[in-house]
Design a protein around this motif. Sequence first.
Motif, short mmCIF file in Angstrom:
data_model
loop_
_atom_site.label_atom_id
_atom_site.label_comp_id
_atom_site.label_asym_id
_atom_site.label_seq_id
_atom_site.Cartn_x
_atom_site.Cartn_y
_atom_site.Cartn_z
N LYS A 254 0.85 -1.18 0.00
CA LYS A 254 0.00 0.00 0.00
C LYS A 254 0.89 1.23 0.00
N LEU A 255 0.55 2.18 -0.85
CA LEU A 255 1.43 3.32 -1.10
C LEU A 255 1.72 4.13 0.15
N GLN A 257 0.90 3.41 3.60
CA GLN A 257 1.30 2.71 4.81
C GLN A 257 2.59 1.92 4.66
N GLY A 258 2.98 1.57 3.43
CA GLY A 258 4.15 0.72 3.23
C GLY A 258 3.94 -0.67 3.76
N VAL A 259 2.68 -1.15 3.76
CA VAL A 259 2.33 -2.47 4.29
C VAL A 259 2.11 -3.42 3.12
N GLN A 260 2.74 -4.59 3.17
CA GLN A 260 2.56 -5.57 2.11
C GLN A 260 1.10 -6.02 2.07
N ILE A 261 0.55 -6.13 0.86
CA ILE A 261 -0.84 -6.54 0.71
C ILE A 261 -0.91 -8.01 0.33
N SER A 262 -2.07 -8.61 0.51
CA SER A 262 -2.28 -10.00 0.11
C SER A 262 -3.58 -10.06 -0.66
N HIS A 263 -3.48 -10.08 -1.98
CA HIS A 263 -4.65 -10.03 -2.85
C HIS A 263 -5.20 -11.41 -3.13
N THR A 264 -6.51 -11.57 -3.02
CA THR A 264 -7.20 -12.78 -3.46
C THR A 264 -8.42 -12.35 -4.25
N ARG A 316 9.91 6.10 -7.12
CA ARG A 316 9.12 4.98 -6.60
C ARG A 316 8.30 4.43 -7.75
N PHE A 317 7.83 3.20 -7.61
CA PHE A 317 7.02 2.56 -8.64
C PHE A 317 5.56 2.51 -8.18
N ASP A 318 4.69 3.28 -8.83
CA ASP A 318 3.26 3.21 -8.55
C ASP A 318 2.58 2.28 -9.55
N ILE A 319 1.65 1.47 -9.07
CA ILE A 319 0.89 0.57 -9.92
C ILE A 319 -0.40 1.28 -10.34
N THR A 329 2.12 0.33 -4.58
CA THR A 329 3.46 0.55 -5.11
C THR A 329 4.20 -0.78 -5.18
N ALA A 330 5.12 -0.90 -6.13
CA ALA A 330 5.92 -2.11 -6.30
C ALA A 330 7.36 -1.81 -5.89
N VAL A 331 7.90 -2.61 -5.00
CA VAL A 331 9.27 -2.43 -4.51
C VAL A 331 10.12 -3.59 -5.03
N PRO A 332 11.03 -3.33 -5.98
CA PRO A 332 11.82 -4.42 -6.57
C PRO A 332 13.01 -4.81 -5.70
N TRP A 333 13.49 -6.01 -5.90
CA TRP A 333 14.74 -6.42 -5.26
C TRP A 333 15.42 -7.47 -6.11
N TRP A 334 16.72 -7.65 -5.87
CA TRP A 334 17.52 -8.61 -6.63
C TRP A 334 17.62 -9.91 -5.83
N PRO A 335 17.22 -11.04 -6.40
CA PRO A 335 17.34 -12.31 -5.68
C PRO A 335 18.79 -12.57 -5.25
#
Length: 348
Positions: A254-255, A257-264, A316-319, A329-335
């Motif tokens: 969420k843009l 709060q910075g809280v990861q969402i769980s979509h179903t 930042r990346f907004d969806i 928002t999408a937060v990328p990272w490198w595996p």
Amino acid sequence: MPPPLWQGLVRKTPSIAPLANRGLLSITGSQSTDFLNGLLGSSVQEPVRNQFSTGRVMYDVFLYATTNGYLLEYDMAPSEAVSLSSYLKRHVLRSKVKIRSATEEYDVWAAWGSTKDHEWETKRHWHWERSGAVEPVWNGSPSWPWGTGEGIILDRRAVGMGRRLLVRKGEHPQDSSTHDIVPTEEYVLHRIIRGVPEGAADIVPMQAFPMESNLDIMGALDFRKGCYVGQELTVRTYHTGVIRKRILPVVIQKLEQGVQISHTPPLPLNLDIKPVIEKPGPRPRGSGKILSNQKGVGLALLRLEHVAGVQKGDLRFDIVDGENATNLTAVPWWPEWWPREPDTTSST
């Protein structure tokens, strides 16, 4: 390292999952090896996982060797590409090759997380080109690193992917007695966490470029083999081009709060990812796309210059959905396993 929010999504026990919507074609005949070698982006000599490469990707496929030929696994999802069977038959001409469907004969499964799934892994080494293309160098591995067992592929697309299995239709793999049987969605989550795109959802037929889809990093392209369909563009990009995009894993938050969402259910495929300025600077051009996603994590096709800007805190990346913001928002990272570019600034 993966973001802490991901840790709860990683399965801690050996797991096995049936893979939905996978088709199989049987390719047999005395000239089947030469036939496939002229169409696939990697060399066909032994049991091998390959991807089609036509400049733009038509299908990403897995190729299993059998006693009298090959079984070719592909995504059956509808797409802009011509059917795989029709495409192959178009190229048979006078070759001594027979093509038939084997989808009703086998199921495809993935297994990961056991000692058996890790014991064949070796340290990764990489060859870099100036274009940004990267190839795995299989130091210390057998002559062919994907394994030689019939109906089994050692999945080296990324560290920890496990094995891919063909099983007679309706049967369970032998590993089902020692692994947790989980749904296909758990496998999708498994490969998202490791940054592995697969199928039409991620490698969009007739649109995706091989290196932007990480097919080079996953070991699916042979840049030194003879002619094949699509070779010119692929090899030219490898030697003289610049790779500007890659598919990377992202956390969807969420843009505000910075809280990861769980979509179903998950977010729709191909929503735009818009780079937004956080600090004064030039206006970024272009956008990215959301691909496969589950439980607030996903894969995304992103411009590398934008990823660097996000990591520096400049962007930042907004969806967005069409013209409408989604408040995500999408937060990328490198595996962790991802190849690290060698330092070219050191004195020699």
